[in-house]
Design a protein around this motif. Sequence first.
Motif, PDB file in Angstrom:
ATOM      1  N   GLN A 439      26.981  35.383  43.981  1.00  0.00           N
ATOM      2  CA  GLN A 439      28.113  34.547  44.380  1.00  0.00           C
ATOM      3  C   GLN A 439      29.045  34.276  43.190  1.00  0.00           C
ATOM      4  OE1 GLN A 439      26.077  31.193  46.106  1.00  0.00           O
ATOM      5  NE2 GLN A 439      26.126  32.064  48.180  1.00  0.00           N
ATOM      6  N   ILE A 442      31.096  37.457  42.701  1.00  0.00           N
ATOM      7  CA  ILE A 442      32.164  37.608  43.693  1.00  0.00           C
ATOM      8  C   ILE A 442      33.349  36.709  43.360  1.00  0.00           C
ATOM      9  CG2 ILE A 442      32.765  37.163  46.109  1.00  0.00           C
ATOM     10  CD1 ILE A 442      29.935  38.108  46.843  1.00  0.00           C
ATOM     11  N   GLU A 446      37.158  38.046  42.491  1.00  0.00           N
ATOM     12  CA  GLU A 446      38.337  37.566  43.216  1.00  0.00           C
ATOM     13  C   GLU A 446      39.386  37.009  42.259  1.00  0.00           C
ATOM     14  OE1 GLU A 446      36.573  34.813  45.890  1.00  0.00           O
ATOM     15  OE2 GLU A 446      36.248  36.305  47.488  1.00  0.00           O
ATOM     16  N   SER A 467      37.148  45.143  46.557  1.00  0.00           N
ATOM     17  CA  SER A 467      36.377  45.172  47.803  1.00  0.00           C
ATOM     18  C   SER A 467      35.133  46.023  47.666  1.00  0.00           C
ATOM     19  CB  SER A 467      37.268  45.712  48.932  1.00  0.00           C
ATOM     20  OG  SER A 467      36.527  45.798  50.136  1.00  0.00           O
ATOM     21  N   MET A 470      32.637  44.033  45.537  1.00  0.00           N
ATOM     22  CA  MET A 470      32.096  42.847  46.216  1.00  0.00           C
ATOM     23  C   MET A 470      31.189  43.219  47.371  1.00  0.00           C
ATOM     24  SD  MET A 470      35.128  39.959  46.133  1.00  0.00           S
ATOM     25  CE  MET A 470      36.401  40.987  46.869  1.00  0.00           C
ATOM     26  N   TYR A 473      27.667  43.226  46.148  1.00  0.00           N
ATOM     27  CA  TYR A 473      27.128  41.873  45.939  1.00  0.00           C
ATOM     28  C   TYR A 473      26.851  41.177  47.274  1.00  0.00           C
ATOM     29  CZ  TYR A 473      28.016  42.012  40.923  1.00  0.00           C
ATOM     30  OH  TYR A 473      27.981  42.321  39.589  1.00  0.00           O
ATOM     31  N   ARG A 474      27.745  41.371  48.240  1.00  0.00           N
ATOM     32  CA  ARG A 474      27.519  40.743  49.552  1.00  0.00           C
ATOM     33  C   ARG A 474      26.272  41.316  50.221  1.00  0.00           C
ATOM     34  NH1 ARG A 474      33.481  41.290  50.189  1.00  0.00           N
ATOM     35  NH2 ARG A 474      34.379  39.221  49.834  1.00  0.00           N
TER      36      ARG A 474
END
Length: 542
Positions: A439, A442, A446, A467, A470, A473-474
């Motif tokens: 988190q 990310i 951003e 994108s 991330m 990571y997501r």
Amino acid sequence: MEAITIVLALLVAVVVSGVISRLLPLPVPRPLVQIALGAVIGLAANWRVTLNPEIFFLLFLPPLLFLDGWRIPREELFKDGVTILELALGLVIFTVIGMGLFIHWMVPAIPLAVAFALAAVVSPTDPIAVTAIAQRVPIPRRMMHILEGESLLNDASGLVCLRFAIAAALTGAFSVHDAALNFLYVSFGGIAVGAGLTWTVGRVKNWISRRLGEDSGSQILISLLIPFGAYLIAEHLHCSGILAAVAAGLTMGFIESGGQALAVTRIRRNTVWDVIQFTANGMIFVLLGEQLPIILSGAAETVRLTGHHEPWWLGVYVLAINLGLAALRFGWVWISFRLTVFRQTGQQTTPNWRIVAAMSFAGVRGAITLAGVLTLPLAMTDGSPFPARDLAILLAMGVIIVSLVVASIGLPWLLNGLEMPAEPSRQAEEDHARIEAAQAAIAAIEKVQHDLAEGRKDADLYVAAASRIMDGYRERIENRRGTPEDNALGRRSERIERDMRLAALKAERAQIFRMVRKRELGSELARKLIRELDLLETRYAG
């Protein structure tokens, strides 16, 4: 020139010992192979290494103890702190008193003060030898942490007891009050010196790095100098240099938890320290073996001090001392574990005999015992020879070898399938840490995306790149946020992906080497690409 040749021969023996220990059909621990190679060198070559105990302590012990203190999990050390203190302090004093009286009773030719000195040098344990012995049979994590913590502290307590015993032998007087006060000064003084020096150097180093940038070579050299500086300053102040080195290592761990060092510095520094640890550990046992022929050459004369003429009586005494040490350690560990480790679990209060026996077998003697017994003075204050010095050295050497042999046979058998009392699973803690880190990553991506893409015509390139990063990571967050069954499935998916990535990286590296051999790729560019692949493989393989 001869000194350089001897050093190179000992280093070659360290390398060869690793090869031999892997070739042997039976799981012979590397320390025993190194002792044997050292003995071969001592017998075959006309070389003799005169071990100066002060130089031996200074060269080998500070860096090894510093590294152990640096790398030991501090939370594990503090969690079992009571047990570790009971073993490192209480067991040492118990062993010195019990074995001192036993040795003097068994061999009256050894004066009581000298018997206490011998008991003091055989009381500290050597976790390095235990790790080597158990490398093919993993030691339970909590047991290993207790053994590591015990060995970090019992070296100092054993050598302090040795100092008092030698003083009593030389002067014929001993004061419990003075000994207790001196012990407190030596112990807390050493801890203060090690922690204070490391904290000061760390603060100055970080201040310079923030303002002038970080030089990896200088950072590594500083880490190498800290243990020697702490040891020398403490010894100059008549404190415990060993505790100073341990305290310096523990403090270094706290300082490094700030994460200010560059990643390349940490990678290079770990590599350097791994080489130093491997080399110093091996040299210690090779030197121990090299001293064997010298010590055994006078065995026939030494045994006459005991009133016997047959050399095999020395073997009897060595076995008796080892049995006494094992019995005292077994009893102390059983009581200590019953009062601490097992009571904390709330499951049972009576320790499993195999756990206690394994802890007893793990009480292997090594470098501290060898170096400590060599510090026995050559003469008394009136110029007469120090009583039973050669006999004490011979017995200490025998204790080291027998404890290694017995542990190499008994410890793997006892550790097979052995588990310490159950502890809470750390998987949830690991999942939480990985989620929090993902988190944070990310959020950082951003922010960087917004700062870099703002007002640019090619902003869509930044959005697409962000994108892609991330998404990884997501996926990590999704794999670890859910029910335990979902998390287990996600971790299995990560392991499958890791195996595939490792296979791909190995294929990349093989192709690059193939192109170099065909002269389709320059060596400089190849080194750069290989380094990138090696770092990625280290990440996934770790």
